[in-house]
Design a protein around this motif. Sequence first.
Motif, PDB file in Angstrom:
ATOM      1  N   ILE A   1       0.859  -1.184   0.000  1.00  0.00           N
ATOM      2  CA  ILE A   1       0.000   0.000   0.000  1.00  0.00           C
ATOM      3  C   ILE A   1       0.897   1.235   0.000  1.00  0.00           C
ATOM      4  N   ILE A   2       0.717   2.077  -0.999  1.00  0.00           N
ATOM      5  CA  ILE A   2       1.456   3.342  -1.058  1.00  0.00           C
ATOM      6  C   ILE A   2       0.419   4.437  -0.863  1.00  0.00           C
ATOM      7  N   SER A   3       0.502   5.100   0.275  1.00  0.00           N
ATOM      8  CA  SER A   3      -0.505   6.112   0.623  1.00  0.00           C
ATOM      9  C   SER A   3      -0.449   7.297  -0.338  1.00  0.00           C
ATOM     10  N   ASP A   4      -1.551   8.020  -0.417  1.00  0.00           N
ATOM     11  CA  ASP A   4      -1.599   9.231  -1.245  1.00  0.00           C
ATOM     12  C   ASP A   4      -0.447  10.165  -0.887  1.00  0.00           C
ATOM     13  N   GLU A   5      -0.130  10.235   0.415  1.00  0.00           N
ATOM     14  CA  GLU A   5       0.898  11.161   0.900  1.00  0.00           C
ATOM     15  C   GLU A   5       2.302  10.734   0.471  1.00  0.00           C
ATOM     16  N   ARG A   6       2.502   9.460   0.129  1.00  0.00           N
ATOM     17  CA  ARG A   6       3.837   8.964  -0.230  1.00  0.00           C
ATOM     18  C   ARG A   6       3.999   8.685  -1.728  1.00  0.00           C
ATOM     19  N   ARG A   7       2.937   8.854  -2.501  1.00  0.00           N
ATOM     20  CA  ARG A   7       3.018   8.556  -3.934  1.00  0.00           C
ATOM     21  C   ARG A   7       4.057   9.403  -4.652  1.00  0.00           C
ATOM     22  N   GLY A   8       4.098  10.695  -4.329  1.00  0.00           N
ATOM     23  CA  GLY A   8       5.068  11.576  -4.976  1.00  0.00           C
ATOM     24  C   GLY A   8       6.492  11.138  -4.690  1.00  0.00           C
ATOM     25  N   SER A   9       6.751  10.728  -3.461  1.00  0.00           N
ATOM     26  CA  SER A   9       8.084  10.259  -3.094  1.00  0.00           C
ATOM     27  C   SER A   9       8.431   8.973  -3.835  1.00  0.00           C
ATOM     28  N   PHE A  10       7.463   8.070  -3.924  1.00  0.00           N
ATOM     29  CA  PHE A  10       7.665   6.803  -4.639  1.00  0.00           C
ATOM     30  C   PHE A  10       8.013   7.081  -6.102  1.00  0.00           C
ATOM     31  N   LEU A  11       7.211   7.942  -6.740  1.00  0.00           N
ATOM     32  CA  LEU A  11       7.469   8.290  -8.137  1.00  0.00           C
ATOM     33  C   LEU A  11       8.816   8.989  -8.295  1.00  0.00           C
ATOM     34  N   GLY A  12       9.182   9.818  -7.320  1.00  0.00           N
ATOM     35  CA  GLY A  12      10.468  10.511  -7.369  1.00  0.00           C
ATOM     36  C   GLY A  12      11.638   9.539  -7.339  1.00  0.00           C
ATOM     37  N   VAL A  13      11.545   8.504  -6.518  1.00  0.00           N
ATOM     38  CA  VAL A  13      12.599   7.481  -6.449  1.00  0.00           C
ATOM     39  C   VAL A  13      12.751   6.803  -7.809  1.00  0.00           C
ATOM     40  N   VAL A  14      11.622   6.425  -8.400  1.00  0.00           N
ATOM     41  CA  VAL A  14      11.647   5.750  -9.696  1.00  0.00           C
ATOM     42  C   VAL A  14      12.208   6.673 -10.776  1.00  0.00           C
ATOM     43  N   GLU A  15      11.728   7.910 -10.812  1.00  0.00           N
ATOM     44  CA  GLU A  15      12.193   8.856 -11.834  1.00  0.00           C
ATOM     45  C   GLU A  15      13.690   9.114 -11.711  1.00  0.00           C
ATOM     46  N   ARG A  16      14.193   9.310 -10.500  1.00  0.00           N
ATOM     47  CA  ARG A  16      15.634   9.548 -10.316  1.00  0.00           C
ATOM     48  C   ARG A  16      16.443   8.331 -10.780  1.00  0.00           C
ATOM     49  N   HIS A  17      15.966   7.139 -10.460  1.00  0.00           N
ATOM     50  CA  HIS A  17      16.676   5.928 -10.895  1.00  0.00           C
ATOM     51  C   HIS A  17      16.722   5.864 -12.416  1.00  0.00           C
ATOM     52  N   TRP A  18      15.578   6.086 -13.056  1.00  0.00           N
ATOM     53  CA  TRP A  18      15.545   6.002 -14.518  1.00  0.00           C
ATOM     54  C   TRP A  18      16.455   7.045 -15.159  1.00  0.00           C
ATOM     55  N   LYS A  19      16.436   8.262 -14.649  1.00  0.00           N
ATOM     56  CA  LYS A  19      17.307   9.304 -15.216  1.00  0.00           C
ATOM     57  C   LYS A  19      18.777   8.928 -15.037  1.00  0.00           C
ATOM     58  N   LYS A  20      19.111   8.360 -13.894  1.00  0.00           N
ATOM     59  CA  LYS A  20      20.490   7.931 -13.620  1.00  0.00           C
ATOM     60  C   LYS A  20      20.921   6.846 -14.609  1.00  0.00           C
TER      61      LYS A  20
ATOM     62  N   PHE B   1       6.718   2.609   6.174  1.00  0.00           N
ATOM     63  CA  PHE B   1       7.188   3.771   5.433  1.00  0.00           C
ATOM     64  C   PHE B   1       6.220   4.160   4.312  1.00  0.00           C
ATOM     65  N   TRP B   2       5.985   3.260   3.334  1.00  0.00           N
ATOM     66  CA  TRP B   2       5.200   3.614   2.152  1.00  0.00           C
ATOM     67  C   TRP B   2       3.717   3.793   2.432  1.00  0.00           C
ATOM     68  N   SER B   3       3.205   3.164   3.475  1.00  0.00           N
ATOM     69  CA  SER B   3       1.770   3.250   3.763  1.00  0.00           C
ATOM     70  C   SER B   3       1.427   4.377   4.739  1.00  0.00           C
ATOM     71  N   ALA B   4       2.442   5.094   5.224  1.00  0.00           N
ATOM     72  CA  ALA B   4       2.217   6.159   6.206  1.00  0.00           C
ATOM     73  C   ALA B   4       1.368   7.286   5.621  1.00  0.00           C
ATOM     74  N   TYR B   5       0.573   7.900   6.474  1.00  0.00           N
ATOM     75  CA  TYR B   5      -0.329   8.969   6.035  1.00  0.00           C
ATOM     76  C   TYR B   5       0.263  10.363   6.230  1.00  0.00           C
ATOM     77  N   THR B   6       1.566  10.428   6.396  1.00  0.00           N
ATOM     78  CA  THR B   6       2.236  11.722   6.517  1.00  0.00           C
ATOM     79  C   THR B   6       3.224  11.861   5.369  1.00  0.00           C
ATOM     80  N   PRO B   7       3.334  13.040   4.795  1.00  0.00           N
ATOM     81  CA  PRO B   7       4.314  13.221   3.735  1.00  0.00           C
ATOM     82  C   PRO B   7       5.726  13.117   4.295  1.00  0.00           C
ATOM     83  N   ILE B   8       6.667  12.788   3.446  1.00  0.00           N
ATOM     84  CA  ILE B   8       8.064  12.721   3.874  1.00  0.00           C
ATOM     85  C   ILE B   8       8.543  14.151   4.062  1.00  0.00           C
ATOM     86  N   SER B   9       9.073  14.414   5.248  1.00  0.00           N
ATOM     87  CA  SER B   9       9.557  15.771   5.504  1.00  0.00           C
ATOM     88  C   SER B   9      10.936  15.941   4.888  1.00  0.00           C
ATOM     89  N   SER B  10      11.132  17.090   4.311  1.00  0.00           N
ATOM     90  CA  SER B  10      12.473  17.379   3.768  1.00  0.00           C
ATOM     91  C   SER B  10      13.214  18.192   4.825  1.00  0.00           C
TER      92      SER B  10
END
Length: 167
Positions: free
Chosen positions: A59-78, A154-163
């Motif tokens: 389960i990837i919560s709405d709050e963590r979807r952007g982070s999940f996609l960011g990990v994938v996008e950074r990997h692909w660009k690399k 981590f991925w199912s948490a309902y809080t966004p990842i803090s920077s």
Amino acid sequence: MNMQEAADHAEGIIDATLNAINPSVKVMRGPSSDSSCTDFKNDGTGTGSVTRRRYVMTIISDERRGSFLGVVERHWKKQGYKITSVRKSADMPAIFATAPNGFEVSVEFGYKGQAGFQVTSPCVDESKVTEAPRQPLDPNSPESKGLPYVHSDFWSAYTPISSASPK
């Protein structure tokens, strides 16, 4: 490269992408497909294309979807992939890219937050293709419903990842 080699390469692309995701997520194989490539007159060309899929069962919560996609996008660009399109949707975001060797890759969120990876090869020499191994499913198991069911602290948490802000 023939279709079996393309299928194996597509599996490798998905495996490498999943290995870049930390903490890891549970996935299951989706259906594979292959098709013949045709020319502008719809005549066979002696080539074919292969598609491989994996579905994220974590389960990837709405709050963590952007982070999940960011990990994938950074990997692909690399890896030298070119991002060809981004679907900026609150419910069903997605990223589409092309690998340097012409393989098309995507990660898409769909119904009930189901994330899925898909890799499609360019047209390659036609050959027989074996189906990727999949475990049989118990019809009463959570997997058989085809929706995410595995909780991750981590991925199912309902809080966004803090920077962290610079001090």
